[in-house]
Motif scaffolding. Sequence first.
Motif, PDB file in Angstrom:
ATOM      1  N   ASN A   1      12.788 -43.846-110.604  1.00 50.22           N
ATOM      2  CA  ASN A   1      12.094 -42.948-109.664  1.00 50.22           C
ATOM      3  C   ASN A   1      11.609 -41.654-110.312  1.00 50.22           C
ATOM      4  O   ASN A   1      11.067 -40.785-109.633  1.00 50.22           O
ATOM      5  CB  ASN A   1      12.996 -42.642-108.461  1.00 50.22           C
TER       6      ASN A   1
ATOM      7  N   GLU B   1      15.569 -37.810-103.495  1.00 56.26           N
ATOM      8  CA  GLU B   1      15.017 -39.158-103.629  1.00 56.26           C
ATOM      9  C   GLU B   1      13.620 -39.276-103.037  1.00 56.26           C
ATOM     10  O   GLU B   1      12.834 -40.128-103.467  1.00 56.26           O
ATOM     11  CB  GLU B   1      15.957 -40.174-102.966  1.00 56.26           C
ATOM     12  N   GLU B   2      13.300 -38.434-102.054  1.00 50.32           N
ATOM     13  CA  GLU B   2      11.979 -38.541-101.412  1.00 50.32           C
ATOM     14  C   GLU B   2      10.867 -37.925-102.261  1.00 50.32           C
ATOM     15  O   GLU B   2       9.690 -38.064-101.932  1.00 50.32           O
ATOM     16  CB  GLU B   2      11.998 -37.885-100.034  1.00 50.32           C
TER      17      GLU B   2
ATOM     18  N   ASP C   1      16.250 -40.561-114.267  1.00 54.57           N
ATOM     19  CA  ASP C   1      16.291 -41.888-113.668  1.00 54.57           C
ATOM     20  C   ASP C   1      14.924 -42.532-113.886  1.00 54.57           C
ATOM     21  O   ASP C   1      13.925 -42.091-113.312  1.00 54.57           O
ATOM     22  CB  ASP C   1      16.601 -41.777-112.167  1.00 54.57           C
TER      23      ASP C   1
END
Length: 625
Positions: A19, A35-36, A16
Amino acid sequence: MSTFTITSERLNLTLDCNNLLYKVETGSNIWRQPEEFCPHFILSDGSALPFTTADVIRHERWKSGVGEGILSRYEWTERGFSFETLAWIETATQSLRFELIPGKGSLEFKKIIYPGHFPLENSNAYTVMPVLQGLLIPNTWENEVASLPFDGQFCSSGAYMPWFGQIEDRHGYIAICETPWDAGYYIDHPAGGPYTHVGAYFLPSLGEFSYRRTLKYEFLDNCDYNDLCKVYRKYAIETGLLTTLREKAARNPLVDQLIGSAIVHKGIKKHVSPDSRYFDHDNPENNDLVVPFHARTTEIRRYHDKGVPKLYLHLDGWGAPGYDNQHPDYLPACPEAGGWEGFKELSDTIADCGYLFGLHDQYRDYYLDAETYDKEFALHAPDGSVFEMSVWAGGRQNYLCATQAPYYVKRNFEEVLRHGIRLQASYLDVFTCNEPDECAHPRHRMTRRECLGYRSACFNYLWLKGILPSSEECGDWAMQSLVFCHYGPYDFMLQSPGSPRRGVPVPLFNLVYHDCMILPWFMDKTDGEDYMLYALLNAGVPYLDRDGAYPNTDGAFDSEAEKRLEEEISRCQVVTTLHEKLAKQEMLRHEFLSPDYTRQKTTFSDGTTVTVDLKKGEYEIGCEI
């Protein structure tokens, strides 16, 4: 383009671009980064520099004759610094490699956290890590795990082997660091879970990001931790690390004499400096002790008279200064204990009994009161500083630059041998326990990788002299050189009895290297368990008698003043008999037979099985062929 996807025979890799997170699809499972998370540098001041803060970020497809992947470039224009990452799938093996590639400029940093971790949320998932002999952490493990020995640095007791792995619903991966000298791994497991995060980090080399770093992932289906170990065993064969006891015995037949030997660990002289952590201020008489060489000679004859057929004596404190004092200037043999004459009588008696003899020696701790001490030859950090501490018995010390260690080993051993001391083996302390060192002194500049080379040169000198080399623990970087070590225990065995355990002990190291190294095991009955069962389960050699160099450390927690010798000999003979049979056999499999992990079974390549019940204190030796 917001994503890049590489498709291969068994894997799909997606990046991705927003990110910088990766997703790996194996056909039957998906491994997705959280995601973090963001890959980042940890700078010298402790702050984070995320890859996403780069002024220029470019991604492109990359292809060669052996694989395909995603090449990413990161550039900070004001810092004048750039580097690349390459994530690619090797066509022939379907291995996934993550690479860090240096570019222009420099950056002062402590660590690079890349590529990151894959979160496992299921209650039945678990993580395996090569902490000492091995550790399995279920996702729901009750105790927090947030730190590792030596910060998880590879080539230390924090990681006997440079890999880690995770399993979820029998889908798993193993991550192997192919450039382990300046690398390690981190762990985050809160008490009770519900997750365990594990990932790799990379260190600067002499302050620089100076060469390519590589982490290889292999993804498996219908697997458990045994399968991960066998993947790494194949890697160890492919890279030349795996060197069996059969091969080592062909170099020196003394290997076969050491197989099945009971281990006795004794000392001669103790002297604790007033500036040592272990100095007893309340009872100063406890800081000095000398046991004559002839007393140890008498003990050896006693073991022989009691019918102990094979024995190896590991002798501490035999030099004039005493245990852990004034290294590397340790000679002559302790005068108060009988000097060279008493020392030679001991070595002759050991040889006459058909036993083996080895010495404790040290070529990393560099004591300030050593006769030839010179700060110029200590390790120098890139900023010019020299580390100093006052922990061990000898008090104030630096670390000796490993470039100097082979010279001191030759100087000292040549003198010992010149006095007619008959050595069949010897022990060079901490080389396989402590992390590799680096030195920035311009006259003996040394990287961590070079440090391991100098340590290996010390072991290889012993081979040259017909002496079997050993060290404190069993790092696989030294597998080609080492025959045995002081121990390769489970993590909990080095903690005080009753301490919270970091996880479930599991023999990861032996599942890879059992037929390559002789491992001594404790025989204590401690904390409600009989450690003899672990010695049998792992088909190792036993400690018949073990005097800890320091109280309540290195597993020396037994407070009994005298053990019943006949009982200990009898117990040891059970273990040594099994080791005689299995030392050169591969450990094929380890199994937990009960949900509470107290019933376990190992299977070896000749069909022998060992089943233990830790709760009942029982064992059974069988055969599946």
